[in-house]
Design an enzyme around this catalytic site. Structure first.
Site, PDB file in Angstrom:
ATOM      1  CB  SER A 113       1.081  -8.061   3.699  1.00  0.00           C
ATOM      2  OG  SER A 113       0.185  -7.025   3.436  1.00  0.00           O
ATOM      3  CG  HIS A 114       1.433  -6.135  -0.193  1.00  0.00           C
ATOM      4  ND1 HIS A 114       1.635  -5.850   1.139  1.00  0.00           N
ATOM      5  CD2 HIS A 114       2.537  -5.714  -0.825  1.00  0.00           C
ATOM      6  CE1 HIS A 114       2.813  -5.265   1.285  1.00  0.00           C
ATOM      7  NE2 HIS A 114       3.388  -5.170   0.115  1.00  0.00           N
ATOM      8  CG  ASP A 310      -3.641  -6.712   2.023  1.00  0.00           C
ATOM      9  OD1 ASP A 310      -4.683  -6.775   2.711  1.00  0.00           O
ATOM     10  OD2 ASP A 310      -2.505  -6.633   2.521  1.00  0.00           O
ATOM     11  CG  ASP A 312      -2.452  -9.114   5.725  1.00  0.00           C
ATOM     12  OD1 ASP A 312      -2.547  -8.442   4.683  1.00  0.00           O
ATOM     13  OD2 ASP A 312      -1.877  -8.694   6.744  1.00  0.00           O
ATOM     14  CG  ASP A 314      -3.166  -5.374   6.459  1.00  0.00           C
ATOM     15  OD1 ASP A 314      -3.149  -5.643   5.242  1.00  0.00           O
ATOM     16  OD2 ASP A 314      -2.144  -5.389   7.173  1.00  0.00           O
ATOM     17  NE  ARG A 315      -0.598  -3.057   1.898  1.00  0.00           N
ATOM     18  CZ  ARG A 315       0.471  -2.723   1.227  1.00  0.00           C
ATOM     19  NH1 ARG A 315       0.391  -2.570  -0.088  1.00  0.00           N
ATOM     20  NH2 ARG A 315       1.628  -2.553   1.824  1.00  0.00           N
ATOM     21  CB  THR A 377       6.679   3.824   6.360  1.00  0.00           C
ATOM     22  OG1 THR A 377       6.669   4.999   5.564  1.00  0.00           O
ATOM     23  CG2 THR A 377       5.992   2.703   5.617  1.00  0.00           C
ATOM     24  CB  SER A 398       1.069   1.640   1.522  1.00  0.00           C
ATOM     25  OG  SER A 398       0.919   1.673   2.933  1.00  0.00           O
ATOM     26  CE  LYS A 409      -1.672  -2.102   6.028  1.00  0.00           C
ATOM     27  NZ  LYS A 409      -0.260  -1.858   6.343  1.00  0.00           N
TER      28      LYS A 409
HETATM   29  C1  G1P Z   1       4.738  -1.220   2.919  1.00  0.00           C
HETATM   30  C2  G1P Z   1       4.018   0.109   2.944  1.00  0.00           C
HETATM   31  C3  G1P Z   1       3.751   0.520   4.366  1.00  0.00           C
HETATM   32  C4  G1P Z   1       2.966  -0.583   5.082  1.00  0.00           C
HETATM   33  C5  G1P Z   1       3.701  -1.914   4.935  1.00  0.00           C
HETATM   34  C6  G1P Z   1       2.886  -3.064   5.502  1.00  0.00           C
HETATM   35  O1  G1P Z   1       5.969  -1.113   3.582  1.00  0.00           O
HETATM   36  O2  G1P Z   1       4.753   1.097   2.273  1.00  0.00           O
HETATM   37  O3  G1P Z   1       3.037   1.725   4.382  1.00  0.00           O
HETATM   38  O4  G1P Z   1       2.803  -0.280   6.431  1.00  0.00           O
HETATM   39  O5  G1P Z   1       3.960  -2.185   3.567  1.00  0.00           O
HETATM   40  O6  G1P Z   1       1.667  -3.218   4.838  1.00  0.00           O
HETATM   41  P1  G1P Z   1       7.371  -0.894   2.818  1.00  0.00           P
HETATM   42  O7  G1P Z   1       7.491  -1.995   1.810  1.00  0.00           O
HETATM   43  O8  G1P Z   1       7.238   0.439   2.118  1.00  0.00           O
HETATM   44  O9  G1P Z   1       8.398  -0.902   3.891  1.00  0.00           O
HETATM   45 ZN    ZN Z   2      -1.636  -6.586   4.365  1.00  0.00          ZN
END
Ligand code: G1P
Ligand code: ZN
Length: 576
Positions: A113-114, A310, A312, A314-315, A377, A398, A409
């Site tokens: 992801s990010h 981000d 991948d 999805d954000r 979450t 997030s 997402k």
């Molecule tokens: C974080 C975000 C959460 C999101 C996840 C995946 O997770 O807070 O909302 O679903 O990334 O993108 P966390 O690192 O808080 O567990």
């Molecule tokens: Zn992502």
């Protein structure tokens, strides 16, 4: 085809987190590490006859190599077909879209992801089920259990597949279909939003800037915003053919224009070529990491609308001219304006938000007379609600927003939703947001992240809070009184499954909240997140800076957690 069975021994650390298994690249490069986890997935889902798998990733370092391994293992595990994005590319939302469109037996998405990429960055792998959504906890737990007792994996002895050219290839009995990663997704977007209205908006001089952050959304953004919606683009992009061999990499050594040139240019899409190390950046669309875009939107001659996605895809982060909108507010505003968007004109079944997300959406749900669900979450908790038809829109603080069009997402979806609203309302992002606050009141909101702190210190803070529950109950802090403190637990209304330990909540009698949670996606040390929220009905205070409005709550949070003393951190790493 020769299938090799390879003896292996378990790794003890293959427990999927909030979103799949994420580790540093060197961890994934250990012999058998990826193979063990993939075999654990295949053993858990027991591949039925004739099954198809979707496969792709965000293009980060090790993406291509991992795809070749997974293809050979899929062939050895009895899949009939694998749909893989050209160049090994699939955004998370596009993978979800393909799983649903072709009714496949789920999919494997390679992404952290990010989190940063590159040889010293992170890599990740997650399994999505037939509904297109992240595997629920009972499956991820079964995968983890399988990984702890694995003794062998199976892999086809075959040559690597050509990933850069669309077409069908064979690995033994299995067909690998290399497909355009964008087409099905772009079509889905066209079916939901009024592209003609957005095209007219853009033609009329409404200026947008989308920052793909050198990650997966570049090719998607270029196809949708530039090719389909007519957003301005420099000659550079027009000379870079999207389709075809090697399309995901600069051709003939051409490098994307960078720096001041890009910022100042009329190009609607920036940082649009996915790079294995995301250009050395942190592909997380927030005010800290997407500062290049933020500077443009807060600079002179700023565009009317800015957005970023981000690693991948999805954000999303949404910006107006000199204006930032929190993801919690964004969810509420999308819900309140959904009737303006073709795909949602028939009304919303309900809204869901994760617990730490602000209650702004709850107010809209109430006004619309629809239910609002509060989940732990992570996107995986929305899947059941969407499958059961209980909710249409979902969101997390997030920078995650989405709907039941897929089961992830969806960054570009959120951007298009906003553009559709803007095309109809013909007001600025700021004006729409201020009108929204005037009508519903403002849920002032901020999240403070303390990244990469020693695990012991982070666990100590959480334990202290747990140990203080009795003392905190009813405690008075100035004009604020604690109404409730607990560790959030959730009972899924569809399947009755219970998830405990989802974050410490301290709720005050006036509805203000402080939430403490440990991240489940980090790979180094621990990340402690503090979520702060208060409600401001008074329109004369809506212009105040959130940090200023939340100062009292921030002070209480630091006091009761002893955070500074225990972590030796003076300030958060990231404030959103
Ligand atoms: C974080 C975000 C959460 C999101 C996840 C995946 O997770 O807070 O909302 O679903 O990334 O993108 P966390 O690192 O808080 O567990
Ligand atoms: Zn992502």
């Amino acid at each position: 085809m020769q299938i090799r069975t390879v003896a292996t021994t378990p790794f003890t650390d293959q427990k999927p987190g909030t979103s799949g298994l994420r580790k540093r690249v060197p961890t994934f490069l250990q012999a058998h590490y990826l193979e063990n986890f993939v075999q654990s997935i295949f053993d858990t889902i027991s591949v039925p006859q004739g099954a198809t798998l979707v496969l792709g990733g965000d293009g980060r370092y090790y993406n291509r190599e991992a795809i070749q391994i997974i293809l050979k293992m899929a062939a050895a595990s009895g899949f009939t077909r694998v749909l893989v994005g050209r160049g090994g590319i699939l955004s998370t939302p596009a993978a979800s879209c393909l799983i649903r469109k072709y009714r496949t037996h789920g999919g494997i998405i390679l992404s952290a992801s990010h989190n940063p990429g590159g040889p010293d960055g992170d890599f990740g792998i997650k399994f999505n089920t037939e509904n297109g959504g992240p595997a629920p906890e009972k499956i991820t737990e079964a995968i983890f259990a399988a990984s702890k007792k694995i003794s062998q994996y199976h892999i086809a002895d075959s040559a690597d597949v050509e990933l850069d050219r669309t077409g069908d290839y064979e690995i033994g009995e299995m067909t690998v279909s290399v497909i355009d990663p964008v087409e099905a997704y772009a079509e889905l977007m066209e079916s939901l939003f009024d592209f003609a209205a957005i095209r007219t908006l853009l033609k009329g001089g409404f200026r947008i800037k989308f920052d793909a952050m050198h990650a997966v959304t570049g090719p998607y953004a270029r196809e949708i915003f530039v090719n389909r919606l007519g957003a301005p683009s420099t000659r550079y992009w027009r000379s870079q053919p999207f389709a075809g061999e090697g399309a995901m990499r600069p051709r003939h050594g051409a490098a994307e224009p960078t720096g001041a040139g890009v910022a100042a240019s009329a190009d609607s899409v920036m940082n649009a070529i996915p790079l294995p190390d995301f250009g050395g950046g942190h592909p997380d669309p927030n005010l800290t990491y997407a500062h290049e875009l933020v500077e443009i939107l807060y600079g002179d001659n700023a565009p009317d609308f800015g957005a970023a996605s981000d690693g991948d895809g999805d954000r999303n982060m949404i910006l107006g001219k000199h204006f930032f909108i929190t993801p919690s507010d964004s969810l509420a505003i999308l819900a309140a304006n959904a009737h303006l968007v073709p795909g949602y004109q028939q009304g919303l079944a309900g809204i869901a938000r994760s617990m730490p997300t602000s209650a702004a959406a709850d107010r809209v749900a109430k006004a619309l007379g629809i239910p609002c669900y509060e989940t732990p979450t992570g996107w995986k908790f929305f899947g059941n609600l969407m499958d059961a038809g209980k909710v249409t829109l979902c969101g997390e603080e997030s920078f995650g927003t989405g709907s039941d069009h897929i089961r992830e997402k969806d960054g570009l979806w959120a951007v298009l939703f906003w553009l559709n609203i803007l095309a109809v309302r013909r007001q600025s992002v700021e004006a729409i947001t201020r009108e929204h606050w005037a009508q519903y009141g403002r849920n002032v909101y901020s999240r403070h992240d303390y990244e990469d702190i020693p695990s012991d210190a982070a666990n100590g803070v959480m334990k202290l809070l747990h140990d203080s529950f009795a003392e905190l109950q009813g405690a008075q802090f100035g004009h604020l009184q604690v109404k409730l403190c607990d560790d959030f637990s959730y009972t899924d209304p569809v399947d009755g499954s219970v998830s405990t330990g989802q974050g410490v909540r301290i709720i005050f009698t006036d509805g203000s909240r402080i939430v403490f949670r440990l991240s489940g996606t980090g790979t180094g040390g621990a990340t402690l997140r503090i979520y702060l929220e208060s409600y401001e009905p008074d329109i004369s205070k809506h212009h105040l800076d959130a940090q200023q409005s939340l100062a009292t709550l921030i002070g209480i949070a630091l006091q009761i957690s002893e955070l500074r003393k225990r972590t030796r951190r003076e300030r958060p790493t990231v404030i959103t």
